[in-house]
Enzyme design. Sequence first.
Site, PDB file in Angstrom:
ATOM      1  N   GLY A   1      47.458  42.290  33.171  1.00 35.32           N
ATOM      2  CA  GLY A   1      45.986  42.394  32.940  1.00 35.32           C
ATOM      3  C   GLY A   1      45.176  42.607  34.283  1.00 35.32           C
ATOM      4  O   GLY A   1      45.684  42.849  35.295  1.00 35.32           O
TER       5      GLY A   1
ATOM      6  N   HIS B   1      40.640  38.744  44.564  1.00 34.76           N
ATOM      7  CA  HIS B   1      39.498  39.240  43.914  1.00 34.76           C
ATOM      8  C   HIS B   1      38.168  38.334  44.170  1.00 34.76           C
ATOM      9  O   HIS B   1      38.003  37.335  44.341  1.00 34.76           O
ATOM     10  CB  HIS B   1      39.635  38.976  42.267  1.00 34.76           C
ATOM     11  CG  HIS B   1      38.670  39.508  41.511  1.00 34.76           C
ATOM     12  ND1 HIS B   1      38.204  40.884  41.539  1.00 34.76           N
ATOM     13  CD2 HIS B   1      37.975  38.712  40.514  1.00 34.76           C
ATOM     14  CE1 HIS B   1      37.284  40.655  40.559  1.00 34.76           C
ATOM     15  NE2 HIS B   1      37.166  39.792  39.951  1.00 34.76           N
TER      16      HIS B   1
HETATM   17  C1  GAR Z   1      37.596  42.193  49.082  1.00 33.91           C
HETATM   18  O1  GAR Z   1      36.554  41.456  48.808  1.00 33.91           O
HETATM   19  C2  GAR Z   1      38.447  41.949  47.921  1.00 33.91           C
HETATM   20  O2  GAR Z   1      38.681  40.963  47.064  1.00 33.91           O
HETATM   21  C3  GAR Z   1      37.904  43.235  47.083  1.00 33.91           C
HETATM   22  O3  GAR Z   1      37.989  44.224  48.017  1.00 33.91           O
HETATM   23  C4  GAR Z   1      37.455  43.722  49.343  1.00 33.91           C
HETATM   24  C5  GAR Z   1      38.266  44.199  50.227  1.00 33.91           C
HETATM   25  O4  GAR Z   1      37.919  43.974  51.686  1.00 33.91           O
HETATM   26  N1  GAR Z   1      39.045  43.742  45.966  1.00 33.91           N
HETATM   27  C6  GAR Z   1      38.904  43.985  44.901  1.00 33.91           C
HETATM   28  O5  GAR Z   1      37.436  44.192  44.560  1.00 33.91           O
HETATM   29  C7  GAR Z   1      39.747  44.403  43.886  1.00 33.91           C
HETATM   30  N2  GAR Z   1      39.441  44.637  42.638  1.00 33.91           N
HETATM   31  P1  GAR Z   1      38.691  44.208  52.754  1.00 33.91           P
HETATM   32  O6  GAR Z   1      39.116  45.863  52.967  1.00 33.91           O
HETATM   33  O7  GAR Z   1      37.693  44.292  54.102  1.00 33.91           O
HETATM   34  O8  GAR Z   1      39.751  43.481  53.093  1.00 33.91           O
END
Ligand code: GAR
Length: 198
Positions: free
Chosen positions: A139, A105
């Site tokens: 959650g 996250h």
């Molecule tokens: C990451 O920063 C991850 O933490 C976030 O999406 C991005 C994915 O990047 N996830 C969330 O926000 C989940 N709620 P990526 O596809 O380049 O790995």
Amino acid sequence: MVLVSGSGTNLQALLDAATDPAYGVEVVAVGADRPAITGLERAERAGVPTFVRRVGDFGDRAAWDADLARTVAEYQPDLVVLAGFMKLVGQEFLARHGSRTVNTHPALSPSFPGMHGPAEALAHGVKVTGATLFVVDAGVDTGPIVAQTAVPVLDDDDVESLHERIKAAERSMLVEAVGRMAREGFTITDRKVRFGRE
Ligand code: GAR
């Protein structure tokens, strides 16, 4: 096993690390909740099997969740990594895989849970934010914390520049923590996650 929804740069970091046998991780499959995303292309390029389960192809959310849980189980993963997977998994998934599923996250939990971690950190005016790897529970971004990494928020940041800085730190954190979970095992006691076997 890694589940993705988008660009898959976290997945790529894991795929790259897994090319070294000493890392101790094999990505057995990559699943997604939508087709034609870069994350799936990255998996295909690495020769890793992929699958797509779209919520809209199922009668309801619970049916999707049950099918996702079943599909993941077919690969018998030791660990399921949600790496930019933009869906909440449901009851059936948690029952079958909860204790071995981690999510990354882009905020320092328990601050800014949900889909807009970087934007909310920026709007709040915090000076430090980061990323959190946690064991998934029922959650939203509330599960036991495996690892965290911090980055500064700069005066001229916008959401994109801040998220990119977070993601660079997030990838290193993810690679290190997932490797340790695979090689050393982990325990959870009163929310405290520790590497090593009992
Ligand atoms: C990451 O920063 C991850 O933490 C976030 O999406 C991005 C994915 O990047 N996830 C969330 O926000 C989940 N709620 P990526 O596809 O380049 O790995």
